[in-house]
Design an enzyme around this catalytic site. Structure first.
Site, PDB file in Angstrom:
ATOM      1  N   GLU A  58      11.212  32.840  29.978  1.00 20.76           N
ATOM      2  CA  GLU A  58      12.672  32.955  30.014  1.00 20.76           C
ATOM      3  C   GLU A  58      13.340  31.624  29.689  1.00 20.76           C
ATOM      4  O   GLU A  58      14.385  31.585  29.066  1.00 20.76           O
ATOM      5  CB  GLU A  58      13.150  33.486  31.371  1.00 20.76           C
ATOM      6  CG  GLU A  58      12.765  34.932  31.631  1.00 20.76           C
ATOM      7  CD  GLU A  58      13.284  35.891  30.572  1.00 20.76           C
ATOM      8  OE1 GLU A  58      14.338  35.627  29.977  1.00 20.76           O
ATOM      9  OE2 GLU A  58      12.612  36.919  30.317  1.00 20.76           O
TER      10      GLU A  58
ATOM     11  N   THR B 276      15.872  30.205  22.068  1.00 19.14           N
ATOM     12  CA  THR B 276      15.284  30.493  20.771  1.00 19.14           C
ATOM     13  C   THR B 276      14.916  31.971  20.663  1.00 19.14           C
ATOM     14  O   THR B 276      14.813  32.657  21.668  1.00 19.14           O
ATOM     15  CB  THR B 276      14.058  29.586  20.529  1.00 19.14           C
ATOM     16  OG1 THR B 276      13.616  29.736  19.203  1.00 19.14           O
ATOM     17  CG2 THR B 276      12.917  29.929  21.459  1.00 19.14           C
TER      18      THR B 276
ATOM     19  N   TYR C 120      20.316  32.909  36.146  1.00 19.64           N
ATOM     20  CA  TYR C 120      19.609  33.683  35.123  1.00 19.64           C
ATOM     21  C   TYR C 120      18.105  33.705  35.402  1.00 19.64           C
ATOM     22  O   TYR C 120      17.479  34.760  35.468  1.00 19.64           O
ATOM     23  CB  TYR C 120      19.895  33.093  33.738  1.00 19.64           C
ATOM     24  CG  TYR C 120      19.074  33.753  32.672  1.00 19.64           C
ATOM     25  CD1 TYR C 120      19.480  34.958  32.123  1.00 19.64           C
ATOM     26  CD2 TYR C 120      17.873  33.194  32.246  1.00 19.64           C
ATOM     27  CE1 TYR C 120      18.695  35.595  31.166  1.00 19.64           C
ATOM     28  CE2 TYR C 120      17.089  33.818  31.297  1.00 19.64           C
ATOM     29  CZ  TYR C 120      17.514  35.017  30.756  1.00 19.64           C
ATOM     30  OH  TYR C 120      16.725  35.644  29.826  1.00 19.64           O
TER      31      TYR C 120
ATOM     32  N   ASP D  23      21.967  37.859  29.915  1.00 18.13           N
ATOM     33  CA  ASP D  23      21.783  36.848  28.862  1.00 18.13           C
ATOM     34  C   ASP D  23      22.660  37.216  27.662  1.00 18.13           C
ATOM     35  O   ASP D  23      23.441  38.169  27.731  1.00 18.13           O
ATOM     36  CB  ASP D  23      20.300  36.702  28.488  1.00 18.13           C
ATOM     37  CG  ASP D  23      19.797  37.868  27.644  1.00 18.13           C
ATOM     38  OD1 ASP D  23      20.522  38.885  27.524  1.00 18.13           O
ATOM     39  OD2 ASP D  23      18.689  37.759  27.101  1.00 18.13           O
TER      40      ASP D  23
ATOM     41  N   CYS E 146      24.132  51.751  15.430  1.00 12.85           N
ATOM     42  CA  CYS E 146      24.592  52.721  16.433  1.00 12.85           C
ATOM     43  C   CYS E 146      23.915  54.082  16.254  1.00 12.85           C
ATOM     44  O   CYS E 146      23.725  54.815  17.225  1.00 12.85           O
ATOM     45  CB  CYS E 146      26.115  52.875  16.357  1.00 12.85           C
ATOM     46  SG  CYS E 146      26.975  51.322  16.641  1.00 12.85           S
TER      47      CYS E 146
ATOM     48  N   SER F  12      25.041  21.053  20.311  1.00 10.45           N
ATOM     49  CA  SER F  12      26.065  21.979  20.803  1.00 10.45           C
ATOM     50  C   SER F  12      27.452  21.343  20.763  1.00 10.45           C
ATOM     51  O   SER F  12      28.445  22.040  20.620  1.00 10.45           O
ATOM     52  CB  SER F  12      25.721  22.428  22.221  1.00 10.45           C
ATOM     53  OG  SER F  12      25.562  21.286  23.035  1.00 10.45           O
TER      54      SER F  12
HETATM   55 FE1  SF4 Z   1      25.604  48.580  20.358  1.00  9.01          FE
HETATM   56 FE2  SF4 Z   1      26.224  50.630  18.758  1.00  9.01          FE
HETATM   57 FE3  SF4 Z   1      24.575  50.959  20.795  1.00  9.01          FE
HETATM   58 FE4  SF4 Z   1      27.142  50.561  21.226  1.00  9.01          FE
HETATM   59  S1  SF4 Z   1      26.228  52.293  20.202  1.00  9.01           S
HETATM   60  S2  SF4 Z   1      25.456  49.596  22.310  1.00  9.01           S
HETATM   61  S3  SF4 Z   1      27.629  49.117  19.591  1.00  9.01           S
HETATM   62  S4  SF4 Z   1      24.225  49.675  18.978  1.00  9.01           S
END
Ligand code: SF4
Length: 374
Positions: free
Chosen positions: A49, A55, A132, A150, A211, A315
């Site tokens: 972790e 990275t 975390y 994260d 999605c 950074s």
């Molecule tokens: Fe991400 Fe799309 Fe899933 Fe929503 S539906 S969590 S935007 S991949």
């Protein structure tokens, strides 16, 4: 619970099962076989972790293997030379994290018989372990109910909730943490945490979320709105200052190079470098290098030809690091503005831990062939 549930964002009654049911089923099918997922111990979770906070997984893997080969246990890490730890960490950046890890390992060996506490609060109370890491160790190694937040998780949750608030703010993070703690399927926190991190790494990508193949598509408000990449909302980034830095590759007639070690408390503390520093107003690069080497090592030098200019972004600033060949014309090195110095034969330079920008100078030194006369 990790955070007060009063701060949680509103979620509908049916959201929890509609959220973790499909998510965990997806994870069961798509879970990658990663080295730290085998033979899981608190130590291995903690090391992985720490690497993954800075990275990508594919970049972290060889580091993880090397680290475990060299420091297979907490005791091995605690007893190692600081330079050996920095050498294994070389190239990962955030070197203070490696130093802190070794300090924590030493503390655990000294004060707790080499064992991690088995509660979230106990973990959080350790020097060098933040919320975390504490949540990751508690959930992944000990099966305790704590959500991990994260960058991947923040992106997924900001999209699922269509969160209009800026996610860099502590208040928003607390809200997300409380929401996740509420969503968490009791007794399966480790799996849940990994599943959502994995979804962020494989499906809900920063620029192109897929999605169509997402198990959270049914509950995702960002997707329902039609523009999920609007989230997470971020603070406008400030333009980073740009600094010019001069560095000397100090060589002698015996084929050696003089390198300097940075002070432990400085940025990149404990790492070795080609000595030098920031260009002051009105100064040329050779003037800067002459002044810096006098201040840092008490040396009078002749600055020769330019070797290489390396660009690097930290950074909080961008840097152009200009390296020049240098020869000593007077004085003996003294560690005035550094922690130590060494003349090193050119074929032995690889044994020392250098920050990324200095590694590029080192590559240029290797590629340069015969050293210039000047
Ligand atoms: Fe991400 Fe799309 Fe899933 Fe929503 S539906 S969590 S935007 S991949």
């Amino acid at each position: 619970m990790t955070m007060s549930s009063d701060e949680a964002y509103p979620i509908s009654r049916g959201m929890a099962p509609a959220f973790h049911g499909p998510l965990l089923a997806w994870f069961a099918r798509h879970r990658r076989d990663l080295p730290w997922r085998r033979r899981r111990t608190a130590y291995r979770v903690w090391v992985s972790e720490n690497m993954l906070q800075q990275t990508r997984i594919d970049q972290a893997m060889p580091y993880f293997h090397r680290f475990m080969a060299q420091f297979p246990t907490l005791a091995a890490l605690a007893g190692a030379e600081r330079q050996a730890v920095l050498k294994v960490w070389e190239g990962l950046g955030y070197y203070s994290r490696a130093v802190r890890m070794q300090e924590t390992a030493r503390y655990l060996m000294r004060e707790r018989g080499g064992r991690f506490p088995r509660t979230y609060e106990g973990l959080l109370a350790l020097p060098g372990i933040g919320p975390y890491s504490a949540a990751a160790i508690a959930s992944l190694a000990f099966g305790l109910d704590h959500a991990v937040l994260d960058g991947n998780v923040i992106r997924v949750m900001a999209r699922v909730l269509a969160l209009p608030e800026v996610t860099d703010l502590p208040r928003t993070r607390r809200g997300l943490q409380a929401t996740l703690d509420r969503l968490l399927p009791r007794g399966r926190a480790g799996e849940f945490n990994e599943a959502i991190m994995e979804l962020g790494a494989l499906v809900c990508l920063p620029a192109r979320p897929d999605c169509g193949s997402c198990p959270l598509a049914q509950v995702c408000r960002g997707r329902a709105e039609g523009e999920p990449t609007r989230y997470p909302v971020r603070k406008a980034k400030k333009k980073l200052p740009h600094r010019h830095v001069g560095a000397g590759v100090i060589i002698d007639d015996r084929g050696r190079v003089l390198i300097a070690r940075r002070h432990e408390d400085d940025m990149l503390g404990g790492m070795w470098e080609f000595p030098g520093g920031g260009v002051e107003e009105g100064e040329t690069l050779p003037e800067c290098i002459r002044r810096e080497l006098k201040e840092e090592l008490d040396l009078d030098v002749r600055v020769g030809p330019h070797l290489v200019t390396v660009r690097h972004t930290f950074s909080h600033f961008r840097m152009d690091l200009h390296a020049y060949w240098v020869r000593v014309t007077g004085g003996r090195p003294r560690a005035l503005g550094c922690d130590g110095w060494k003349w090193v034969p050119r074929d032995k330079l690889d044994a020392f831990p250098f920050p990324k920008a200095d590694q590029k100078i080192l590559a240029a030194v290797r590629a340069a062939g015969p050293w210039p006369a000047f």
